[in-house]
Design a protein around this motif. Structure first.
Motif, PDB file in Angstrom:
ATOM      1  N   GLU A  62       0.857  -1.182   0.000  1.00 48.24           N
ATOM      2  CA  GLU A  62       0.000   0.000   0.000  1.00 48.24           C
ATOM      3  C   GLU A  62       0.889   1.226   0.000  1.00 48.24           C
ATOM      4  O   GLU A  62       1.816   1.328   0.802  1.00 48.24           O
ATOM      5  N   SER A  63       0.597   2.171  -0.889  1.00 48.25           N
ATOM      6  CA  SER A  63       1.418   3.368  -0.930  1.00 48.25           C
ATOM      7  C   SER A  63       1.062   4.268   0.238  1.00 48.25           C
ATOM      8  O   SER A  63      -0.064   4.267   0.733  1.00 48.25           O
ATOM      9  N   VAL A  64       2.047   5.003   0.696  1.00 45.23           N
ATOM     10  CA  VAL A  64       1.841   5.957   1.772  1.00 45.23           C
ATOM     11  C   VAL A  64       2.255   7.327   1.258  1.00 45.23           C
ATOM     12  O   VAL A  64       3.237   7.457   0.546  1.00 45.23           O
ATOM     13  N   SER A  65       1.497   8.323   1.641  1.00 46.56           N
ATOM     14  CA  SER A  65       1.819   9.686   1.205  1.00 46.56           C
ATOM     15  C   SER A  65       2.807  10.312   2.189  1.00 46.56           C
ATOM     16  O   SER A  65       2.652  10.156   3.409  1.00 46.56           O
ATOM     17  N   PRO A  66       3.809  10.987   1.661  1.00 45.88           N
ATOM     18  CA  PRO A  66       4.795  11.631   2.558  1.00 45.88           C
ATOM     19  C   PRO A  66       4.184  12.792   3.334  1.00 45.88           C
ATOM     20  O   PRO A  66       3.213  13.351   3.043  1.00 45.88           O
TER      21      PRO A  66
END
Length: 91
Positions: free
Chosen positions: A87-91
């Protein structure tokens, strides 16, 4: 003269540890089993996940294949069938 060994069953050849093999742990605190998940580039050692008695990942280690050849092979995991989602995570 040459013998045709290709026709012999693979069971007559020594088999080193293979990805997916499950071995019992020796000692340790919470590790009950080792699962080979990857081989090293040299093919002489492997990278293992340590599982507790409930099957939870509790440790990792690298061992030379010679160390696991001394242990009984107690099972096999179909590593190829495992799919993990990232799952991508936003910085």
């Amino acid at each position: 003269m040459r013998f045709k060994v290709e026709e012999l069953p693979q069971s007559v050849f020594p088999r080193g540890p293979q990805v997916g093999d499950v071995f019992p742990a020796k000692g340790g605190q919470s590790t009950s089993f080792w699962v080979l998940v990857a081989e090293s580039i040299t093919g002489q050692s492997g990278h293992y996940l340590g599982l507790d008695a409930q099957g939870k990942i509790v440790s990792t280690a690298s061992y030379g294949h010679h160390a696991m050849r001394e242990r009984a092979l107690i099972g096999k995991v179909s590593i190829d069938e495992i799919e993990l989602s990232i799952e991508s995570v936003s910085p």
